[in-house]
Design a protein around this motif. Structure first.
Motif, short mmCIF file in Angstrom:
data_model
loop_
_atom_site.label_atom_id
_atom_site.label_comp_id
_atom_site.label_asym_id
_atom_site.label_seq_id
_atom_site.Cartn_x
_atom_site.Cartn_y
_atom_site.Cartn_z
N GLY A 1 83.60 70.17 89.73
CA GLY A 1 83.11 69.95 88.37
C GLY A 1 82.91 68.47 88.08
N ALA A 2 83.83 67.64 88.55
CA ALA A 2 83.69 66.19 88.33
C ALA A 2 82.47 65.65 89.06
N LEU A 3 82.23 66.13 90.27
CA LEU A 3 81.07 65.67 91.04
C LEU A 3 79.76 66.11 90.37
N ILE A 4 79.73 67.36 89.91
CA ILE A 4 78.53 67.86 89.22
C ILE A 4 78.29 67.07 87.93
N ALA A 5 79.36 66.79 87.20
CA ALA A 5 79.21 66.01 85.96
C ALA A 5 78.63 64.63 86.26
N GLN A 6 79.05 64.03 87.36
CA GLN A 6 78.50 62.72 87.74
C GLN A 6 77.01 62.83 88.06
N ALA A 7 76.62 63.93 88.70
CA ALA A 7 75.20 64.13 89.00
C ALA A 7 74.39 64.26 87.71
N TRP A 8 74.87 65.08 86.77
CA TRP A 8 74.18 65.24 85.49
C TRP A 8 74.08 63.90 84.74
N ARG A 9 75.10 63.07 84.85
CA ARG A 9 75.16 61.85 84.05
C ARG A 9 74.29 60.73 84.63
N TRP A 10 74.37 60.52 85.95
CA TRP A 10 73.80 59.30 86.52
C TRP A 10 72.41 59.47 87.12
N VAL A 11 72.11 60.63 87.71
CA VAL A 11 70.81 60.76 88.39
C VAL A 11 69.64 60.62 87.42
N PRO A 12 69.66 61.29 86.24
CA PRO A 12 68.53 61.10 85.32
C PRO A 12 68.47 59.69 84.71
N ARG A 13 69.59 58.98 84.70
CA ARG A 13 69.55 57.59 84.24
C ARG A 13 68.85 56.71 85.26
N ALA A 14 69.11 56.97 86.54
CA ALA A 14 68.50 56.17 87.59
C ALA A 14 67.03 56.51 87.78
N GLY B 1 62.47 63.13 88.15
CA GLY B 1 63.89 62.85 88.30
C GLY B 1 64.75 63.80 87.51
N ARG B 2 64.30 64.16 86.32
CA ARG B 2 65.09 65.03 85.45
C ARG B 2 64.97 66.50 85.81
N LEU B 3 63.75 66.94 86.19
CA LEU B 3 63.52 68.37 86.43
C LEU B 3 63.58 68.77 87.89
N VAL B 4 63.58 67.81 88.80
CA VAL B 4 63.61 68.16 90.23
C VAL B 4 64.82 67.52 90.91
N LEU B 5 64.86 66.19 90.90
CA LEU B 5 65.91 65.51 91.67
C LEU B 5 67.31 65.82 91.11
N THR B 6 67.47 65.73 89.79
CA THR B 6 68.80 65.98 89.21
C THR B 6 69.31 67.38 89.52
N PRO B 7 68.52 68.46 89.28
CA PRO B 7 69.01 69.80 89.64
C PRO B 7 69.31 69.96 91.12
N VAL B 8 68.53 69.31 91.97
CA VAL B 8 68.79 69.40 93.41
C VAL B 8 70.15 68.78 93.74
N VAL B 9 70.44 67.64 93.14
CA VAL B 9 71.73 66.98 93.40
C VAL B 9 72.88 67.79 92.81
N VAL B 10 72.67 68.35 91.63
CA VAL B 10 73.69 69.22 91.03
C VAL B 10 73.98 70.41 91.95
N ALA B 11 72.93 71.03 92.47
CA ALA B 11 73.11 72.16 93.39
C ALA B 11 73.81 71.71 94.66
N GLY B 12 73.46 70.51 95.14
CA GLY B 12 74.13 69.98 96.33
C GLY B 12 75.61 69.74 96.08
N ALA B 13 75.96 69.30 94.86
CA ALA B 13 77.37 69.11 94.53
C ALA B 13 78.12 70.43 94.52
N TRP B 14 77.48 71.48 93.99
CA TRP B 14 78.12 72.79 94.01
C TRP B 14 78.34 73.25 95.45
#
Length: 500
Positions: free
Chosen positions: A90-103, A109-122
């Motif tokens: 959960g902490a790793l997924i939260a970091q993905a939601w927080r930082w990837v769309p900022r970068a 970045g918001r609709l493709v990269l961020t969900p991919v990283v969130v899924a990778g964290a899961w």
């Protein structure tokens, strides 16, 4: 946070309903969606809390079957062990939601990269908890929910971990699209709809057959649980009695008895060896029989290949006994913590060193005893050893009338698809079934009913992409996920400083 915690509880519960029984696989999507939504906007502490709460609801309901004979303490201990990992996840997924769309704040970045990283964290959380510690607990992966769903054929392409990743990606991109209210509705919907369509229309991997063989399997409906009160030889007798309708046939190539089907070791007991000879001779086929064997001071959970007049011509010893069930790791450390509880594990089975296959008159059969079914590397090893058919003997009597056996059969069904092999799941009490390479049921038996299954089944030596890539895709996603989150934190902080 209050709403997030409610969503975490509800999401975890809905996810548990996606697995047998009842096996309402569509509920995985809203359940996982609620959990991922609850993790949006959280810091590390919030991610830990939401991850822990969702994990407790999820695993608490999913593995309730552990309470049937063992009670609340083992259930609570295993659930909390998984909560530790879901909290970190959960902490790793939260970091993905927080930082990837900022970068990467653009639509991609918001609709493709961020969900991919969130899924990778899961998927990263699943991958770690599936192997660590003491071999891990690989139960309840997202992929396991899809045995009866439309995404099941994908597992032959992806394997279990990558299928979990794709499912998580589909749900994460949907959550991201719903939250991106500043973007046009059509733009937002195109990504999740496109991904869902691609996953649903992706073709099944073609499996070539090399021949057929006739397999019979027996369910003895024996009183064979850990704490069962049975007479010496009673379990063996139950399986002998259930097998008698097969006597006199001449069309069977292999007869399969479940794990622990003989409570007497035919390697050390003359009566048991005589029974094995009778069964093999009367059925006219070699018998794969589960029993407990010994070699010196070591004890093994074994499957023997028995031929009338020849005895045991091959043997598989379970390579990975189940921790806290078939052996107690770090016994000197754990026993003083709960002496009465750990007294339930009076002996330690040894780790087998033999190969995982039997040669049945030129046909190679891969053997996976009970909990082996969840271990990716053991199945990769079996296919590496040229298995053309998979045999999964198991003893589910310890879990009574619960969901455990049907959850295990669902995993076995996915293993058949993943490997492109027929799989024979033979249980002492059920669920027993012979599963085709496409995951369909060839034949099965009712729970807690003595009986036999006989089927002419296809053989195959096809190497599926899932086996060809092995753990490569898993490692690729893990490295990509961790690297991207790390880079996003650096870039995201730099962007925030620049704006100030």
């Amino acid at each position: 946070m209050s709403w997030a915690l409610l969503a975490a509880v509800g999401g975890g519960w809905l996810m548990s309903l996606a697995y047998p029984d009842p096996g309402w696989w569509p509920l995985l999507v809203p359940g996982l969606g609620l959990v991922l939504w609850a993790l949006r906007g959280r810091g590390v502490g919030g991610g830990l809390l939401v991850g822990a709460v969702s994990g407790f609801a999820y695993y608490g309901f999913l593995i309730e079957w552990l309470t049937v004979y063992l009670g609340l303490v083992p259930w609570l201990a295993l659930t909390l062990a998984q909560v530790f990992f879901t909290a970190l996840g959960g902490a790793l997924i939260a970091q993905a939601w927080r930082w990837v769309p900022r970068a990467w704040p653009g639509p991609a970045g918001r609709l493709v990269l961020t969900p991919v990283v969130v899924a990778g964290a899961w998927m990263t959380r699943e991958a770690v908890s599936s192997v660590f510690p003491f071999g891990g607990f690989a139960w309840g992966r997202l992929a396991h929910s899809q045995a009866e769903g439309p995404l099941a054929p994908l597992v032959a392409w992806t394997g279990f971990s990558a299928l979990s990743f794709l499912i998580a990606a589909l749900v994460a991109v949907t959550v991201a699209a719903i939250g991106a209210t500043d973007l046009a509705r059509l733009h937002r919907a195109s990504v999740p709809v496109g991904l869902a369509a691609a996953l649903l229309v992706w073709p099944a991997f073609p499996i070539a057959t090399t021949g057929t063989m006739t397999v019979a399997a027996v369910q003895g409906n024996s009183n064979s649980g850990l704490f069962a009160d049975y007479q010496r030889g009673e379990i063996l007798q139950d399986h002998y009695d259930a097998t008698q309708p097969l006597f006199g046939r001449d069309d069977i190539d292999l007869l399969v008895w479940p794990e622990n089907a003989s409570d007497l070791d035919p390697l050390r007991d003359d009566y048991a060896s005589q029974v094995m000879d009778i069964v093999s001779r009367e059925v006219g086929a070699p018998l794969a029989v589960g029993t407990i064997t010994a070699s010196g001071d070591e004890t093994f959970n074994s499957q023997l290949l028995w031929r009338a007049g020849e005895g045991a011509v091959d043997q598989y010893d379970k390579i990975r006994p189940v921790p806290f069930a078939e052996y107690l790791p770090m016994r000197d450390f754990f026993t003083p913590l709960a002496p009465d509880l750990f007294a339930l594990v009076p002996r330690d089975y040894s780790f087998g060193q033999r190969d995982t296959v039997f040669d049945i008159d030129g046909v190679i059969a891969g053997i996976a005893i009970c909990w082996d079914i969840v271990s990716d590397d053991l199945f990769f090893q079996t296919i590496d050893d040229d298995a053309e058919i998979l045999i999964s003997p198991t003893n589910n009597a310890d879990f009574g009338v619960s969901d455990q056996s049907v959850q295990q059969l669902a995993i076995a069904r996915l293993r058949a698809i993943e490997a492109g092999r027929t799989l024979v799941n033979a249980s002492t009490v059920g669920a027993s079934a012979i599963v085709a390479p496409d995951g369909s049921t060839i034949t099965d038996l009712p729970l807690f009913t003595a009986g036999t299954m006989v089927a002419d089944v296809p053989l195959s030596d096809t190497v599926t992409p899932a086996h060809y890539f092995g753990r490569f895709l898993e490692w690729l996603v893990i490295i990509f996920t961790v690297t991207t989150i790390g880079a996003a934190r650096v870039l995201g902080r730099g962007t925030a400083k620049g704006k100030r």
